[in-house]
Write an enzyme that holds these catalytic residues in place. Structure first.
Site, PDB file in Angstrom:
ATOM      1  N   GLU A 357       1.094  -1.129   0.115  1.00  0.00           N
ATOM      2  CA  GLU A 357       0.140  -0.059  -0.133  1.00  0.00           C
ATOM      3  C   GLU A 357       0.871   1.191  -0.034  1.00  0.00           C
ATOM      4  O   GLU A 357       0.650   2.256  -0.372  1.00  0.00           O
ATOM      5  CB  GLU A 357      -0.983  -0.123   1.171  1.00  0.00           C
ATOM      6  N   HIS A 388       5.912 -26.866   3.673  1.00  0.00           N
ATOM      7  CA  HIS A 388       4.974 -27.951   3.153  1.00  0.00           C
ATOM      8  C   HIS A 388       3.789 -27.454   2.317  1.00  0.00           C
ATOM      9  O   HIS A 388       2.816 -28.138   2.189  1.00  0.00           O
ATOM     10  CB  HIS A 388       4.302 -28.779   4.227  1.00  0.00           C
ATOM     11  N   LYS A 507     -14.234   1.668  -3.611  1.00  0.00           N
ATOM     12  CA  LYS A 507     -15.337   1.822  -2.651  1.00  0.00           C
ATOM     13  C   LYS A 507     -16.434   2.474  -2.927  1.00  0.00           C
ATOM     14  O   LYS A 507     -17.718   2.001  -2.712  1.00  0.00           O
ATOM     15  CB  LYS A 507     -14.650   2.706  -1.178  1.00  0.00           C
TER      16      LYS A 507
END
Ligand SMILES: O=P(O)(O)OC[C@H]1O[C@H](O)[C@H](O)[C@@H](O)[C@@H]1O
Length: 545
Positions: A357, A388, A507
């Site tokens: 960001e 793993h 948004k």
């Protein structure tokens, strides 16, 4: 002229042609002093860069680039409150939040260090009131559950710190459980509300802007839950069960947080740099005020190192510059964060926000587009588990990935041999993986005879960061080091690491789409969006019918 046309950058390009193809195993074969030459210590941290594809000449040239970009002056500008956040015309003074009270810091007419410390002391008073049962719920119950509602910078830092410092919570305050709710879909909140007692639950609404829909949606649901459970008004409920932490007091009051229940911080604190402010209240509640102050002190130690140490031995500067080398000269655009300590499980997510960001930008401070790369794709997981999961790709995939291995040297000193043996095992795996990623199967004698699917090419660059021990101080220092690394890279790339305009339009589009779900004749979008909404509406109709 953008930086990639500058003399220092050109010199590094030339150097990359000469050194770029040299395998790490050759660099180690040529120099058995690599560890001593390329490892540096400061503020509880040792950083070993010897498994990076660098030579002393590389570091010299990187330092020349940093000096060409006037990094030392830019560091001073950060600490002295210059408006380094150019697009919002603000300072970025997260370092001031962890500066001792005695050191004044003038911002305009005001000495902000007094303001900062009175806010810290006020936070500590509220924390004590909650710890010692003075803060009561609507029926007089002492608080036992605290829920931090926040997202992004108002969640990731406190969540990470609470997990990292979990073992520092004293018995006296273990009766208080701290929980984190961030996701707008309500799943975390719904799970919690099913199992906790409303009368002894306190919500901390953490939001710099106090306008983030995720946080307001969760807070509205929480308040409705308390109003329904108590039968009391939302005003009364807010007095007993809501604290607001924000840089937007007016909005917090409009939502219903009484002034006396508010803690404030300042617009010169970036969200993703705010865990050192009152946004860190959840940390103090979980680990105690003393440990919160120790975390601030550790970060301040790293600040002093960053501000006053020549670039050649400056950990955040070297971490940043070596990242630049990998990204812009070795063409590596993936970065894995691999903590070998489960207590740092949230460090990768925190750094994803801090780095991507901050430096996920493609326009210079002057508003110019450019062709060079900036922040890489950053991800991560607790190292032993990731072995793993995605280490197959790191060892035998086609992608070059730079890695940060992070582990404490000391652990479980006060515990039995079994746990100490588990730490030893974890450290051995940490060192083994970085060694194999660097040297490949040259660590074996007869690797050449093996079939290709069993070969390990190595030459994957990594940094190993060893903390003396994971304590509030070393944790604070570690995070501050990464904050400064990010700033260093932004100076080289000539970008603003303190704004995030790229998160806003999504948004707005989401808000405009909300109507689409209920109003069939709402504004046209695109066939995909409309089709998906139709599908959702059809599912709902079928359920109703
Ligand atoms: O603290 P708030 O104002 O609620 O913001 C929470 C988060 O949302 C924003 O959209 C930004 O992406 C983040 O930088 C910020 O930390």
């Amino acid at each position: 002229m953008t930086v990639d046309q500058s003399p220092a950058w050109t010199a590094l390009n030339k150097h990359a042609e000469e050194l770029g193809n040299k395998h790490l195993k050759d660099l180690f074969a040529e120099d058995d002093q690599r560890f001593d030459r390329f490892s540096f210590s400061a503020a509880h941290c040792l950083a070993d860069f010897s498994k990076q594809r660098i030579s002393s000449n590389t570091l010299e040239k990187l330092i020349q680039l940093a000096e060409q970009q006037r990094l030392p002056e830019k560091i001073e500008a950060l600490f002295t409150g210059e408006h380094v956040n150019t697009s919002e015309d603000r300072p970025a003074l997260h370092t001031a939040l962890r500066q001792p009270k005695e050191i004044p810091l003038r911002l305009g007419e005001a000495d902000i260090s007094q303001e900062i410390h009175s806010s810290l002391e006020r936070m500590e008073t509220l924390v004590e009131q909650i710890h010692n049962g003075q803060w009561r719920g609507y029926d007089g119950s002492p608080i036992t559950n605290v829920i931090n509602i926040g997202v992004g910078g108002s969640d990731l830092g406190p969540l990470m710190a609470c997990r990292a410092l979990n073992m520092f919570t004293s018995a006296e305050i273990r009766h208080i459980e701290v929980h984190f709710v961030s996701s707008m879909d309500g799943s975390q909140l719904a799970r919690l509300l099913n199992k906790i007692d409303p009368a002894s639950t306190l919500f901390i609404v953490s939001s710099k802007s106090f306008s983030t829909i995720d946080t307001l949606a969760n807070s509205n649901t929480a308040r409705e839950w308390l109003v329904n459970a108590s039968g009391l008004s939302s005003e009364l409920i807010s007095q007993h069960h809501f604290i607001g932490i924000t840089a937007s007091p007016t909005k917090a009051s409009e939502w219903g947080i009484p002034e006396k229940n508010q803690l404030h911080f300042w617009d010169w604190t970036g969200g993703r740099y705010s865990m050192w402010s009152a946004i860190g209240m959840a940390i103090a509640l979980h680990t105690g005020n003393d440990n919160f102050r120790k975390m601030l002190a550790g970060a301040h130690e790293m600040d002093s190192h960053f501000r006053h140490t020549p670039l050649t031995e400056n950990l955040p500067a070297l971490l940043g510059m070596i990242g630049i080398w990998n990204i812009n000269f070795l063409d590596i655009h993936a970065h894995a964060i691999l903590p070998y300590d489960g207590r740092l499980q949230h460090l990768p997510a925190y750094l994803e926000q801090l780095e991507m960001e901050s430096n996920g930008k493609s326009v210079t401070l002057n508003g110019d587009k450019f062709d060079y790369s900036t922040c890489p794709i950053l991800w991560g997981e607790v190292g032993p588990n990731a072995q793993h999961a995605f280490y197959q790709l790191l060892h035998q995939g086609t992608e070059s990935v730079m890695c940060d291995f992070i582990a404490p040297a000391l652990r479980y000193q006060e515990y039995g041999e079994e746990l100490q043996a588990q730490h030893q095992l974890t450290l051995a795996n940490c060192l083994a993986q970085s060694r194999l990623l660097a040297l490949g199967d040259s660590v074996l004698d007869n690797a050449d005879n093996a079939p290709l699917h069993k070969r390990y090419r190595g030459n994957q660059p990594s940094t190993t960061i060893i903390l003396d021990e994971l304590t509030p101080e070393s944790f604070g220092a570690l995070i501050a080091m990464y904050e400064h690394k990010v700033y260093v890279q932004s100076v080289i790339w000539e970008i603003n690491p303190f704004d995030q305009w790229g998160v806003e339009l999504g948004k707005q589009v989401a808000t405009s789409l909300l109507d689409q779900f209920t109003d069939p004749v709402a504004a046209k979008t695109d066939s995909s969006t409309e089709g998906l909404i139709r599908f959702v509406q059809q599912q709902r109709r079928e359920v109703k019918s």
